[in-house]
Write a protein that holds these residues in place. Structure first.
Motif, mmCIF file in Angstrom:
data_model
loop_
_atom_site.group_PDB
_atom_site.id
_atom_site.type_symbol
_atom_site.label_atom_id
_atom_site.label_comp_id
_atom_site.label_asym_id
_atom_site.label_seq_id
_atom_site.Cartn_x
_atom_site.Cartn_y
_atom_site.Cartn_z
ATOM 1 N N GLY A 188 0.757 -1.281 -0.221
ATOM 2 C CA GLY A 188 0.098 0.199 -0.080
ATOM 3 C C GLY A 188 0.792 1.333 0.060
ATOM 4 O O GLY A 188 0.468 2.318 -0.795
ATOM 5 N N GLU A 192 0.788 3.877 -3.005
ATOM 6 C CA GLU A 192 0.347 5.435 -2.670
ATOM 7 C C GLU A 192 1.393 6.324 -2.940
ATOM 8 O O GLU A 192 0.988 7.649 -3.024
ATOM 9 N N GLN A 193 2.722 6.002 -2.415
ATOM 10 C CA GLN A 193 3.866 6.984 -2.490
ATOM 11 C C GLN A 193 4.959 6.671 -3.375
ATOM 12 O O GLN A 193 5.057 7.253 -4.620
#
Length: 295
Positions: A188, A192-193
């Motif tokens: 995740g 997301e980053q």
């Protein structure tokens, strides 16, 4: 043919994680076989039929090689032909009617749970590459993937809400494997980053990317594992396949049944999975000696 042999050596090094000594031994055996074929006018591996292989075995016997040594040569060549079929370089295996004596089973090297934690903690999750590397290792260990399965994962193959990974294994066989909370969290964070930072204005279907949005290569991931093992202070050889072996061993040590582990690993035959019961038996003996009051 030597080009095919070199490609197979790369496969054994990166995919299978064999030691330098094993690679040298396989290379020597393959060179002997290929040189024999060339000396007998066979320049294309597709032209080497069962009769040619039997002639090679007779040649080895006349050279004074023992039955054990000939069996080792056959095992080397069997692996080579299995690789060629998997890569679609040949369509038929000329070794299928030649019996190979069983001379013992190699137990794969595994990390302890503590060593796995050290390896994963060696990743710097504050950087894009560190987030990617951590997510790759967490998913490989969390789902027991082969390195080729890992690097070709696509974003659509991962369902973080359900904690499941869809894997396309050998023979184009699909399987669904669960992952735990640590792997979900690492994946995740990467999605997301780190992945967005790495892609910039590019797009890619692949989950783990290198330059220009292309998937990570097996060779690159092997180098990443080696680097992080060094940083973690793990002295023993570590390869991507070590994490897969550790996944299976730790599951069985924790009480998982063999059929479930077989399904998660994507083994067609449960006899392939049974090797991990031998490892776990050693673990049980160790635990008994360590904790039983009458050692």
């Amino acid at each position: 043919m030597h080009g095919l042999a070199d490609a197979y050596m790369d496969y054994l090094t990166i995919e299978k994680g064999l030691s330098a000594n094993s690679i040298t031994a396989y290379g020597t055996d393959l060179s002997s076989y290929i040189n024999y074929l060339a000396d007998n006018g066979i320049e294309n591996i597709c032209d080497a039929d069962t009769t040619a292989i039997l002639g090679w075995l007779v040649h080895l016997t006349r050279q004074g090689l023992s039955a054990k040594s000939r069996a080792r040569y056959l095992i080397s060549i069997r692996g080579f032909y299995k690789y060629l079929i998997g890569e679609k370089r040949i369509s038929a295996n000329p070794l299928k009617d030649i019996d190979i004596p069983k001379i013992g089973q190699h137990l794969p090297g595994v990390l302890s749970v503590h060593e796995v934690e050290l390896l994963l903690n060696a990743c710097d999750a504050t950087t894009s590459k560190g987030q990617r590397n951590l997510a790759m290792m967490e998913i490989m260990y969390g789902a027991g993937l082969r390195v080729s399965e890992l690097v070709f994962l696509k974003v659509a193959d991962v369902n973080l809400d359900a904690g499941l990974v869809r894997v396309m294994g050998k023979g184009a066989k699909e399987r669904i494997v669960p992952i735990g909370s640590k792997a979900k969290a690492a994946a995740g964070l990467w999605l997301e980053q780190g992945r967005l930072m790495a892609l910039k204005q590019l797009s890619s279907d692949f989950l783990f990317i290198a330059r220009a949005g292309k998937p990570m290569t097996r060779q690159s991931f092997w180098k990443i594992i080696k680097k992080h093992a060094l940083v973690a202070g793990i002295a023993r050889p570590v390869s991507p396949h070590t994490l897969r072996h550790s996944f299976a061993t730790h599951l069985i040590e924790g009480g998982a049944d063999l059929r479930s582990v077989q399904t998660m690993l994507g083994h067609a035959d449960i006899s392939t999975t049974q090797i991990y019961t031998h490892i776990s038996r050693d673990y049980l003996i160790k635990m008994h000696h360590e904790f039983h009051p009458r050692k």
